[in-house]
Design a protein around this motif. Structure first.
Motif, PDB file in Angstrom:
ATOM      1  N   UNK A 189      -3.974  12.265  -0.055  1.00  0.00           N
ATOM      2  CA  UNK A 189      -2.863  11.349   0.142  1.00  0.00           C
ATOM      3  C   UNK A 189      -1.628  11.835  -0.610  1.00  0.00           C
ATOM      4  N   UNK A 190      -1.721  13.065  -1.157  1.00  0.00           N
ATOM      5  CA  UNK A 190      -0.546  13.598  -1.843  1.00  0.00           C
ATOM      6  C   UNK A 190      -0.157  15.004  -1.373  1.00  0.00           C
ATOM      7  N   UNK A 191      -1.058  15.685  -0.653  1.00  0.00           N
ATOM      8  CA  UNK A 191      -0.737  17.006  -0.096  1.00  0.00           C
ATOM      9  C   UNK A 191      -0.776  16.916   1.412  1.00  0.00           C
TER      10      UNK A 191
ATOM     11  N   UNK B 133       1.342  10.820   6.301  1.00  0.00           N
ATOM     12  CA  UNK B 133       0.013  11.149   5.778  1.00  0.00           C
ATOM     13  C   UNK B 133      -1.117  10.710   6.699  1.00  0.00           C
TER      14      UNK B 133
ATOM     15  N   UNK C  48      -2.977   9.389  -8.187  1.00  0.00           N
ATOM     16  CA  UNK C  48      -2.987  10.658  -7.454  1.00  0.00           C
ATOM     17  C   UNK C  48      -2.022  10.590  -6.281  1.00  0.00           C
ATOM     18  N   UNK C  49      -0.941   9.826  -6.498  1.00  0.00           N
ATOM     19  CA  UNK C  49       0.006   9.600  -5.415  1.00  0.00           C
ATOM     20  C   UNK C  49       1.014  10.713  -5.230  1.00  0.00           C
ATOM     21  N   UNK C  50       1.899  10.461  -4.289  1.00  0.00           N
ATOM     22  CA  UNK C  50       2.877  11.472  -3.864  1.00  0.00           C
ATOM     23  C   UNK C  50       3.837  11.861  -4.981  1.00  0.00           C
ATOM     24  N   UNK C  51       4.343  10.843  -5.703  1.00  0.00           N
ATOM     25  CA  UNK C  51       5.356  11.123  -6.718  1.00  0.00           C
ATOM     26  C   UNK C  51       4.803  12.019  -7.829  1.00  0.00           C
TER      27      UNK C  51
ATOM     28  N   UNK D 233       2.367  14.053  -7.566  1.00  0.00           N
ATOM     29  CA  UNK D 233       2.144  15.370  -6.988  1.00  0.00           C
ATOM     30  C   UNK D 233       3.433  16.179  -6.958  1.00  0.00           C
TER      31      UNK D 233
ATOM     32  N   UNK E 143      -6.743   8.164   3.663  1.00  0.00           N
ATOM     33  CA  UNK E 143      -6.080   8.507   4.926  1.00  0.00           C
ATOM     34  C   UNK E 143      -6.384   7.495   6.038  1.00  0.00           C
TER      35      UNK E 143
ATOM     36  N   UNK F  48       0.823  -1.202   0.000  1.00  0.00           N
ATOM     37  CA  UNK F  48       0.000   0.000   0.000  1.00  0.00           C
ATOM     38  C   UNK F  48       0.864   1.261   0.000  1.00  0.00           C
ATOM     39  N   UNK F  49       1.968   1.210   0.760  1.00  0.00           N
ATOM     40  CA  UNK F  49       2.859   2.370   0.846  1.00  0.00           C
ATOM     41  C   UNK F  49       3.336   2.761  -0.557  1.00  0.00           C
TER      42      UNK F  49
ATOM     43  N   UNK G 173       6.209   7.669   4.594  1.00  0.00           N
ATOM     44  CA  UNK G 173       5.127   8.336   3.850  1.00  0.00           C
ATOM     45  C   UNK G 173       3.777   7.967   4.465  1.00  0.00           C
TER      46      UNK G 173
ATOM     47  N   UNK H 224       0.581   4.359  -2.486  1.00  0.00           N
ATOM     48  CA  UNK H 224       0.400   5.754  -2.082  1.00  0.00           C
ATOM     49  C   UNK H 224       1.437   6.657  -2.746  1.00  0.00           C
ATOM     50  N   UNK H 225       2.624   6.102  -3.009  1.00  0.00           N
ATOM     51  CA  UNK H 225       3.680   6.905  -3.633  1.00  0.00           C
ATOM     52  C   UNK H 225       3.511   6.957  -5.150  1.00  0.00           C
TER      53      UNK H 225
END
Lengths: 295, 285
Positions: free
Chosen positions: B60-62, B52, A125-128, A130, B253, A116-117, B48, A120-121
């Motif tokens: 989940x990105x901001x 979050x 719409x993940x962290x990377x 963004x 979240x 899952x981590x 991460x 999320x990355x």
């Protein structure tokens, strides 16, 4: 008297393993040769057609892909894990155990949370995405990181790397420092000492670590499900699909037998490597701990 | 490589290594840098999830603000709490039974000289090497087709006891190999019965290993997804199976908060388990 007690205490778990490990595995072999009745219940027979999928052009790539992904993840785990484990074991000093446990921390974290981590990355719409967007490197639509073979291999590597690191760490840590000094006397250079002394001595650790990565990766299905796509299907995914489809029990069983067969081949290969090594090695190392002394 | 040089354990190495110090330091630096990158690769994703989970907004990105909102939501969620209870029940039973029969097997393996022990050892090793997916689906068909059972908490427990028992056996067996038989023999000579001997002469030396292994197995069972997925039926949703369902719906979240909670508990218990097993003591050669 005590001998009898010790003998009796062998019984519960041995019989448990026979009843809930060996017998079910035997049964799955039987089911893989079964047909089904109208409501999908397996009827035991000698029907080899469930294995014909193995030759089906649709499924051959899945088998090859499974072996390739598991193999690639194993290779990556060795490349990343060996230097790290080696460094901490030989240069980590007094706190090396703490350092290695810190590095191997994901080992203690729920398997699904680990996958899952990465979702999320790397997700849409993940962290990377963004971060890349904030930096102005991509447009709002972002890039698609999920659904590629490299994402799946990354996920598998991440999931099983701690096993490799811990196994090799134990192997390097248990090496007799005198062996290395003797090596330096004989070969001189650090590289030749490594290749002629350290690497061969810790080879059993690498083999044991590789088994602990390759074998679970063979049956993995959640990684592909979350980080891959239809083009990354592995045998584990076929099993899960057949498992949840009424009447496909024999097919699911056949795929399971394919996984078990691959495991047997890998174990035979590993024991051959271990046997060649053992001729020269005099040292008890990591694989003994991992394999419970069967190595 | 000349890695030994730095550690105080091998003073002899300093004499052997005649190469300039700088090239060695450079090599060590490169090795540590690589190790750092590997460590970052392994730890950053977990970080991460943790970060979050405290996010003030539903993203989940901001990251924006800080709140325990998602944790509060977890505690108010009946479905999650029910899964938590079921998982605790499963792990408690699997740990208790696994620790008992695992310790017994370890004792039997180390203290008998029967030819059969070799076969049993191999069987146990095979059971942990076999891909879990294969064992789990085999168990599923064994329960449903073979025995005609309904899947329940009990079937999950059975699946978990197998790996729990084997894991406890491996840890306790390693410890037992370092315990000499003399104390037991002395106790027997002094007239203690075999059970008293085990209780008074053996268990005091073994309990840290047994307790550590039990804790560890508890986490393994609590975090286990694959076996739980195939052996749990309607109405039984161990926490990892519930998380699987949640992740299928996408990143959220709540999962971050749930994942962080599980992470913290697992890591704390593992540290406790490791120190009990005697990770440090056992490795000194």
């Amino acid at each position: 008297m005590r001998d009898r007690l010790a003998g009796i205490s062998l019984l519960p778990l041995s019989s448990w393993l026979v009843a809930f490990f060996l017998v079910p595995l035997g049964m799955i072999c039987a089911i893989s040769l079964a047909t089904t009745d109208l409501v999908g219940t397996p009827i035991f027979a000698l029907e080899f057609s469930n294995y014909s999928a193995l030759l089906d052009p649709l499924y051959v790539p899945v088998v090859i892909r499974t072996l390739a992904y598991a193999g690639a993840a194993t290779a990556l785990c060795i490349l990343l894990g060996y230097p790290a484990a080696y460094t901490v074991a030989r240069l980590g000093g007094r706190h090396r155990h703490a350092i290695i446990l810190l590095i191997a921390l994901p080992w203690f974290v729920d398997y699904l949370i680990r996958i899952y981590a990465w979702l999320a990355i790397l997700g849409g719409n993940g962290l990377l995405n963004n971060v890349l967007h904030q930096l102005g490197l991509t447009n709002a639509a972002g890039l698609s990181f999920v659904g590629h073979s490299y994402t799946v291999i990354l996920g598998l590597t991440y999931s099983y790397l701690p096993f490799m690191i811990l196994t090799i760490y134990v192997a390097v840590d248990q090496m007799d420092p005198r062996v290395i000094e003797a090596g330096k006397d004989l070969y001189g250079g650090p590289w030749s000492t490594f290749f002629y002394v350290t690497l061969p001595t810790t080879l059993q650790g690498i083999v044991a670590g590789s088994l602990l990565v390759f074998l679970p990766a063979l049956g993995d299905f959640a990684t592909v499900q979350f980080l891959g796509g239809a083009n990354q299907t592995m045998i584990g995914n076929l099993i899960v699909n057949d498992f949840s489809t009424v009447g496909n029990a024999p097919q699911a069983a056949a795929w399971t037998v394919v996984i078990i067969g691959s495991m047997v081949m890998v174990l035979v290969m590993a024991s051959l490597v271990a046997r060649i090594r053992r001729r020269g090695a005099t040292h008890r190392i990591g694989s003994d701990v991992v394999l419970g002394g069967t190595g | 490589m000349t890695a030994t040089v730095e550690s105080a354990e091998s003073p002899a190495a300093t004499h052997v290594d005649a190469r300039p110090r700088s090239s060695r330091n450079l090599r060590h630096l490169a090795l540590w840098a690589f190790t750092g990158v590997v460590g970052l690769f392994l730890l950053a994703p977990l970080l991460v999830v943790v970060l979050f989970s405290f996010n003030g907004i539903k993203s989940v990105s901001h990251l924006e603000g800080f709140s325990f909102h998602w944790y509060a939501k977890l505690w108010g969620n009946e479905v999650i709490l029910r899964s938590l209870r079921q998982s605790l029940e499963i792990s408690a039973v699997a740990t208790a039974v696994g620790a008992t029969i695992g310790t017994m097997l370890a004792f039997g393996l180390v203290r008998t000289r029967l030819g059969a022990t070799r076969v049993v050892e191999r069987l146990a090793a095979l059971s942990i090497l076999t891909p879990e997916t294969a064992i789990a689906i085999a168990l599923f068909y064994f329960f449903t087709v073979g025995l005609g059972l309904e899947l329940s908490l009990l079937t999950v427990m059975v699946g978990h006891i197998t790996f729990s028992g084997v894991f406890v056996m491996i840890v306790v067996r390693t410890r037992l190999l370092g315990v000499s038989e003399e104390v037991e023999e002395a106790a027997l000579d002094l007239g203690a019965g075999p059970l008293t001997t085990i209780r008074l002469a053996l268990l005091p030396q073994l309990w840290p290993a047994i307790a550590g292994a039990s804790l560890f197995v508890f986490i393994l069972s609590f975090d286990d997804f694959v076996t739980s997925y195939f052996t749990s039926g309607v109405g039984v949703t161990p926490l990892p199976v519930l998380i699987y369902g949640m992740v299928r719906l996408g990143v959220s979240p709540e999962i971050n908060a749930l994942g962080t909670s599980l992470m913290v508990v697992s890591i704390l218990l593992s540290i406790l388990a490791m120190s009990l097993i005697g990770w440090k003591r056992g490795r000194r050669s």
